[in-house]
Design a protein around this motif. Sequence first.
Motif, PDB file in Angstrom:
ATOM      1  N   ALA A  53       0.833  -1.211   0.000  1.00  8.26           N
ATOM      2  CA  ALA A  53       0.000   0.000   0.000  1.00  8.26           C
ATOM      3  C   ALA A  53       0.865   1.256   0.000  1.00  8.26           C
ATOM      4  O   ALA A  53       0.559   2.227  -0.700  1.00  8.26           O
ATOM      5  CB  ALA A  53      -0.930  -0.006   1.207  1.00  8.26           C
ATOM      6  N   LEU A  54       1.958   1.248   0.752  1.00 12.18           N
ATOM      7  CA  LEU A  54       2.848   2.413   0.783  1.00 12.18           C
ATOM      8  C   LEU A  54       3.541   2.609  -0.557  1.00 12.18           C
ATOM      9  O   LEU A  54       3.789   3.744  -0.968  1.00 12.18           O
ATOM     10  CB  LEU A  54       3.881   2.263   1.906  1.00 12.18           C
ATOM     11  CG  LEU A  54       3.344   2.459   3.320  1.00 12.18           C
ATOM     12  CD1 LEU A  54       4.417   2.112   4.335  1.00 12.18           C
ATOM     13  CD2 LEU A  54       2.852   3.875   3.517  1.00 12.18           C
ATOM     14  N   THR A  55       3.839   1.516  -1.249  1.00 12.78           N
ATOM     15  CA  THR A  55       4.459   1.617  -2.572  1.00 12.78           C
ATOM     16  C   THR A  55       3.513   2.297  -3.550  1.00 12.78           C
ATOM     17  O   THR A  55       3.916   3.192  -4.303  1.00 12.78           O
ATOM     18  CB  THR A  55       4.847   0.222  -3.089  1.00 12.78           C
ATOM     19  OG1 THR A  55       5.801  -0.339  -2.179  1.00 12.78           O
ATOM     20  CG2 THR A  55       5.440   0.300  -4.482  1.00 12.78           C
ATOM     21  N   VAL A  56       2.252   1.904  -3.534  1.00 10.99           N
ATOM     22  CA  VAL A  56       1.267   2.519  -4.425  1.00 10.99           C
ATOM     23  C   VAL A  56       1.089   3.994  -4.061  1.00 10.99           C
ATOM     24  O   VAL A  56       0.999   4.851  -4.946  1.00 10.99           O
ATOM     25  CB  VAL A  56      -0.076   1.762  -4.363  1.00 10.99           C
ATOM     26  CG1 VAL A  56      -1.155   2.491  -5.134  1.00 10.99           C
ATOM     27  CG2 VAL A  56       0.099   0.347  -4.901  1.00 10.99           C
ATOM     28  N   ALA A  57       1.073   4.298  -2.759  1.00 11.90           N
ATOM     29  CA  ALA A  57       0.943   5.697  -2.332  1.00 11.90           C
ATOM     30  C   ALA A  57       2.136   6.513  -2.816  1.00 11.90           C
ATOM     31  O   ALA A  57       1.983   7.648  -3.286  1.00 11.90           O
ATOM     32  CB  ALA A  57       0.821   5.772  -0.809  1.00 11.90           C
ATOM     33  N   HIS A  58       3.319   5.936  -2.732  1.00  8.43           N
ATOM     34  CA  HIS A  58       4.528   6.632  -3.192  1.00  8.43           C
ATOM     35  C   HIS A  58       4.490   6.846  -4.703  1.00  8.43           C
ATOM     36  O   HIS A  58       4.907   7.897  -5.194  1.00  8.43           O
ATOM     37  CB  HIS A  58       5.766   5.841  -2.789  1.00  8.43           C
ATOM     38  CG  HIS A  58       7.044   6.496  -3.183  1.00  8.43           C
ATOM     39  ND1 HIS A  58       7.490   7.665  -2.613  1.00  8.43           N
ATOM     40  CD2 HIS A  58       7.963   6.163  -4.114  1.00  8.43           C
ATOM     41  CE1 HIS A  58       8.631   8.009  -3.184  1.00  8.43           C
ATOM     42  NE2 HIS A  58       8.941   7.111  -4.095  1.00  8.43           N
ATOM     43  N   GLU A  59       3.992   5.859  -5.439  1.00  8.88           N
ATOM     44  CA  GLU A  59       3.877   5.993  -6.890  1.00  8.88           C
ATOM     45  C   GLU A  59       2.966   7.154  -7.274  1.00  8.88           C
ATOM     46  O   GLU A  59       3.163   7.796  -8.297  1.00  8.88           O
ATOM     47  CB  GLU A  59       3.323   4.706  -7.505  1.00  8.88           C
ATOM     48  CG  GLU A  59       4.291   3.559  -7.516  1.00  8.88           C
ATOM     49  CD  GLU A  59       3.645   2.260  -7.966  1.00  8.88           C
ATOM     50  OE1 GLU A  59       2.403   2.222  -8.124  1.00  8.88           O
ATOM     51  OE2 GLU A  59       4.383   1.281  -8.147  1.00  8.88           O
ATOM     52  N   ARG A  60       1.965   7.400  -6.442  1.00 11.98           N
ATOM     53  CA  ARG A  60       1.020   8.487  -6.702  1.00 11.98           C
ATOM     54  C   ARG A  60       1.532   9.837  -6.206  1.00 11.98           C
ATOM     55  O   ARG A  60       0.894  10.857  -6.407  1.00 11.98           O
ATOM     56  CB  ARG A  60      -0.313   8.204  -6.028  1.00 11.98           C
ATOM     57  CG  ARG A  60      -1.039   7.047  -6.641  1.00 11.98           C
ATOM     58  CD  ARG A  60      -2.375   6.906  -6.025  1.00 11.98           C
ATOM     59  NE  ARG A  60      -3.039   5.711  -6.530  1.00 11.98           N
ATOM     60  CZ  ARG A  60      -4.252   5.330  -6.176  1.00 11.98           C
ATOM     61  NH1 ARG A  60      -4.942   6.068  -5.309  1.00 11.98           N
ATOM     62  NH2 ARG A  60      -4.781   4.248  -6.672  1.00 11.98           N
ATOM     63  N   GLY A  61       2.637   9.828  -5.525  1.00  8.79           N
ATOM     64  CA  GLY A  61       3.193  11.075  -5.022  1.00  8.79           C
ATOM     65  C   GLY A  61       2.646  11.473  -3.663  1.00  8.79           C
ATOM     66  O   GLY A  61       2.872  12.606  -3.213  1.00  8.79           O
TER      67      GLY A  61
END
Length: 68
Positions: A53-61
Amino acid sequence: MTARELRDLDNDELVDHVRTQRREVFGLRFQLATGELENTAGVGSAKRELARALTVAHERGLDPETIR
């Protein structure tokens, strides 16, 4: 939840999911430390779910440190 499913969530739902996962990891770590946890594999899977989930959040900025 798979990474594909996480990417389908909007930002607010993703933030809520990260918060929920953080609470779950904390609770499992607390149970592990006090000896109450029987299924220790749950800690690893919860940590992987949070990382996903944190990876996806990071991908979104989104800033993961502000998601608490």
